[in-house]
Write a protein that holds these residues in place. Structure first.
Motif, PDB file in Angstrom:
ATOM      1  N   ASP A   1       0.860  -1.172   0.000  1.00 33.59           N
ATOM      2  CA  ASP A   1       0.000   0.000   0.000  1.00 33.59           C
ATOM      3  C   ASP A   1       0.899   1.226   0.000  1.00 33.59           C
ATOM      4  O   ASP A   1       2.125   1.109  -0.081  1.00 33.59           O
ATOM      5  CB  ASP A   1      -0.911  -0.008   1.242  1.00 33.59           C
ATOM      6  CG  ASP A   1      -2.233   0.666   0.955  1.00 33.59           C
ATOM      7  OD1 ASP A   1      -3.237   0.185   1.462  1.00 33.59           O
ATOM      8  OD2 ASP A   1      -2.244   1.659   0.224  1.00 33.59           O
TER       9      ASP A   1
ATOM     10  N   PRO B   1      -7.269   2.043  -3.805  1.00 37.46           N
ATOM     11  CA  PRO B   1      -5.855   1.669  -3.666  1.00 37.46           C
ATOM     12  C   PRO B   1      -4.965   2.896  -3.492  1.00 37.46           C
ATOM     13  O   PRO B   1      -5.280   3.990  -3.962  1.00 37.46           O
ATOM     14  CB  PRO B   1      -5.548   0.950  -4.989  1.00 37.46           C
ATOM     15  CG  PRO B   1      -6.877   0.571  -5.560  1.00 37.46           C
ATOM     16  CD  PRO B   1      -7.832   1.618  -5.100  1.00 37.46           C
ATOM     17  N   GLY B   2      -3.836   2.680  -2.805  1.00 35.64           N
ATOM     18  CA  GLY B   2      -2.809   3.705  -2.733  1.00 35.64           C
ATOM     19  C   GLY B   2      -3.099   4.889  -1.857  1.00 35.64           C
ATOM     20  O   GLY B   2      -2.589   5.984  -2.102  1.00 35.64           O
TER      21      GLY B   2
ATOM     22  N   SER C   1      -2.801 -11.571   3.162  1.00 36.34           N
ATOM     23  CA  SER C   1      -3.705 -11.179   2.088  1.00 36.34           C
ATOM     24  C   SER C   1      -4.767 -12.245   1.922  1.00 36.34           C
ATOM     25  O   SER C   1      -4.453 -13.443   1.855  1.00 36.34           O
ATOM     26  CB  SER C   1      -2.937 -11.000   0.777  1.00 36.34           C
ATOM     27  OG  SER C   1      -3.836 -10.828  -0.306  1.00 36.34           O
TER      28      SER C   1
ATOM     29  N   ASP D   1      -5.335  -7.738   4.220  1.00 31.90           N
ATOM     30  CA  ASP D   1      -5.572  -7.000   2.991  1.00 31.90           C
ATOM     31  C   ASP D   1      -6.625  -7.714   2.146  1.00 31.90           C
ATOM     32  O   ASP D   1      -6.668  -8.944   2.102  1.00 31.90           O
ATOM     33  CB  ASP D   1      -4.263  -6.881   2.210  1.00 31.90           C
ATOM     34  CG  ASP D   1      -4.301  -5.753   1.187  1.00 31.90           C
ATOM     35  OD1 ASP D   1      -5.206  -4.900   1.287  1.00 31.90           O
ATOM     36  OD2 ASP D   1      -3.446  -5.738   0.287  1.00 31.90           O
ATOM     37  N   GLU D   2      -7.494  -6.915   1.475  1.00 30.19           N
ATOM     38  CA  GLU D   2      -8.571  -7.476   0.648  1.00 30.19           C
ATOM     39  C   GLU D   2      -9.442  -8.441   1.461  1.00 30.19           C
ATOM     40  O   GLU D   2      -9.802  -9.527   0.997  1.00 30.19           O
ATOM     41  CB  GLU D   2      -7.998  -8.192  -0.582  1.00 30.19           C
ATOM     42  CG  GLU D   2      -7.112  -7.333  -1.458  1.00 30.19           C
ATOM     43  CD  GLU D   2      -7.889  -6.259  -2.204  1.00 30.19           C
ATOM     44  OE1 GLU D   2      -9.103  -6.416  -2.369  1.00 30.19           O
ATOM     45  OE2 GLU D   2      -7.274  -5.262  -2.620  1.00 30.19           O
TER      46      GLU D   2
ATOM     47  N   THR E   1     -11.375  -2.531  -0.723  1.00 32.08           N
ATOM     48  CA  THR E   1     -11.764  -1.514  -1.701  1.00 32.08           C
ATOM     49  C   THR E   1     -13.249  -1.596  -2.016  1.00 32.08           C
ATOM     50  O   THR E   1     -13.768  -0.769  -2.773  1.00 32.08           O
ATOM     51  CB  THR E   1     -10.960  -1.689  -3.003  1.00 32.08           C
ATOM     52  OG1 THR E   1     -11.163  -3.020  -3.494  1.00 32.08           O
ATOM     53  CG2 THR E   1      -9.471  -1.466  -2.764  1.00 32.08           C
TER      54      THR E   1
ATOM     55  N   ASP F   1      -4.032   8.383  -6.242  1.00 35.34           N
ATOM     56  CA  ASP F   1      -3.311   7.208  -5.737  1.00 35.34           C
ATOM     57  C   ASP F   1      -1.865   7.603  -5.443  1.00 35.34           C
ATOM     58  O   ASP F   1      -1.068   7.839  -6.353  1.00 35.34           O
ATOM     59  CB  ASP F   1      -3.361   6.095  -6.783  1.00 35.34           C
ATOM     60  CG  ASP F   1      -2.753   4.786  -6.298  1.00 35.34           C
ATOM     61  OD1 ASP F   1      -1.822   4.816  -5.471  1.00 35.34           O
ATOM     62  OD2 ASP F   1      -3.205   3.717  -6.758  1.00 35.34           O
TER      63      ASP F   1
ATOM     64  N   GLN G   1     -10.109   4.518 -11.798  1.00 37.75           N
ATOM     65  CA  GLN G   1     -10.570   3.429 -10.946  1.00 37.75           C
ATOM     66  C   GLN G   1     -12.038   3.154 -11.259  1.00 37.75           C
ATOM     67  O   GLN G   1     -12.897   3.999 -11.063  1.00 37.75           O
ATOM     68  CB  GLN G   1     -10.414   3.801  -9.473  1.00 37.75           C
ATOM     69  CG  GLN G   1      -8.966   3.994  -9.054  1.00 37.75           C
ATOM     70  CD  GLN G   1      -8.846   4.627  -7.689  1.00 37.75           C
ATOM     71  OE1 GLN G   1      -9.833   4.743  -6.974  1.00 37.75           O
ATOM     72  NE2 GLN G   1      -7.662   5.028  -7.333  1.00 37.75           N
TER      73      GLN G   1
END
Length: 434
Positions: free
Chosen positions: A3, A61-62, A84, A115-116, A144, A204, A239
């Motif tokens: 990230d 993201p980011g 993840s 994550d995710e 996200t 991002d 995005q």
């Protein structure tokens, strides 16, 4: 890199990505996200009170989800573990939980960053619950996707959802300044090209640092203008996930812009969806719905315009066919608006549910047999064409049902004329009843 500034330090110490070198060492160094890190913001209040709860970071993201989670572990002296959901399964989760239990017995907590997290199925998400409840782990999930749709209610009830936002222009410029200080150079860009660089990043931070790293490696004789920068760098794709939040956010923006009679905003969101790869047929179908739901009889031609535009798209294909759809977008935005049909339909459905199986009044039923005539079917029916003004004013609702007022036309567009007819027949009906 996981990230913004969140990449693990490479084993090869000879080269470290710029994002890793600029990774903040304290929460105060994080760029952006003032809504969660500023004074009196949720994370600040939790840390000041010594009561950090499990968290779900929701954002694009980011924007710093991994970085903030890592720094929260540092602030609370907890062991940081990152997994993840894309690459982890039940066996790895069990090992993580067992290791966290051992640390807890030794007096150290574990901040587990997932994550995710929305990629885990319901059973896997449920597996976190007992370990969250007994304090074995403090869960920080990153997603996200909209947690309301993607995460179990049980997990959400035990965690606070914090929304992380895409970095704005000021945040991105601050990031450029910080990168220039680290690189000990000024990016060889004219002011317009520098702004174009920020636009390319599209909020991002990680993408911006990757672009800066590329630019820093170039050998140029003079600062580049926008055109020269565009030749060397490709604009980052916007995005947009045709099955995710952005899909629903943008179609909502398009629909509400049409409803709000703003053709400029409507055509902008229409173009945004096309640029994101949306299927033009989906947009064509939604335009027809807008014509029916928000314009309806105020301009009956609106539905025909949408169907014709859709048919034109099918005949022309892309990219020419999209122009026909954009024409429909503009027409809908400028058309008179009425949701009277939509409201009447919903009210009629509710009335139908409430009255159950109440039959029509006998005088409007056909009587093809002698028995049905004896039962009174058709008795007293007044043929409207034989009546004055071709209007009998009879009751057509079930007997005993109070007459509802379902359709309420508005004083806009063609529906203004329909309202005159509606009110005229209502007046005649009262006269016939009396």
């Amino acid at each position: 890199m996981a990230d913004l500034f969140g990449a693990a330090t490479p084993i090869d110490s000879g080269h470290r990505p710029l994002a890793d070198r600029l990774r903040p060492k304290t929460l105060g160094e994080v760029i952006g996200q003032r809504q969660v890190l500023g004074p009196d913001a949720p994370l600040t209040v939790m840390l000041d009170g010594g009561a950090l709860s499990s968290l779900i970071f929701w954002g694009p993201p980011g924007v710093g989800k991994t970085t903030i989670a890592r720094l929260l572990a540092d602030e609370t002296d907890m062991h940081f573990v990152q997994i993840s959901a894309i690459f982890s399964g039940v066996p790895e989760l069990r090992r993580v939980f067992e290791a966290a239990k051992m640390r807890r017995q030794n007096g150290q907590g574990t901040l587990l960053f997932v994550d995710e997290i929305h990629r885990f199925n319901k059973a896997q998400q449920d597996g976190f619950l007992p370990h969250m409840e007994d304090g074995t782990i403090l869960l920080v999930g990153a997603t996200t996707e909209n947690p309301s749709f993607e995460l179990n209610r049980a997990v959400l009830s035990r965690a606070q959802v914090l929304v992380l936002e895409r970095l704005d222009g000021e945040d991105l410029e601050n990031l450029v300044v910080r990168a220039e200080a680290e690189l000990e150079m000024t990016l060889p860009l004219q002011p317009s090209a520098r702004q174009n660089l920020l636009d390319m990043a599209d909020g991002d931070g990680r993408a911006l640092l990757n672009l800066i790293e590329q630019i820093a490696s170039w050998k140029v004789d003079a600062p580049l203008d926008t055109a020269a920068l565009g030749k060397r760098l490709s604009k980052r794709a916007a995005q947009y996930d045709k099955g995710g939040d952005e899909h629903y956010n943008l179609i909502s923006a398009l629909h509400k812009s049409v409803r709000g009679s703003d053709p400029d905003a409507a055509i902008y969101w229409f173009a945004r969806m096309l640029e994101g790869g949306e299927d033009p047929r989906y947009l064509a179908r939604r335009l027809v719905r807008m014509a029916i739901e928000d314009i309806s009889l105020a301009d009956p031609q609106a539905q025909a315009v949408c169907l014709q535009s859709w048919d034109t798209y099918e005949r022309l294909g892309s990219p020419e066919g999209e122009l026909a759809l954009s024409q429909a977008v503009i027409y809908l935005a400028l058309a008179p608006k009425s949701n009277a049909n939509y409201v009447a339909y919903k009210a009629a459905r509710n009335a139908a549910k409430a009255t159950g199986s109440a039959p029509p009044p006998k005088h409007i039923l056909n009587a093809p047999t002698g028995m049905m005539k004896e039962l009174g079917y058709g008795t007293g029916y007044a043929y409207d064409h034989d009546a004055e003004d071709a209007f009998s004013g009879q009751n057509y609702f079930p007997e005993g049902m109070e007459r509802p007022a379902l359709y309420q036309p508005v004083e806009r567009g063609f529906e203004r004329d329909l309202k005159k007819r509606h009110d005229y027949f209502a007046k005649l009906r009262k006269q016939r009843e009396s």
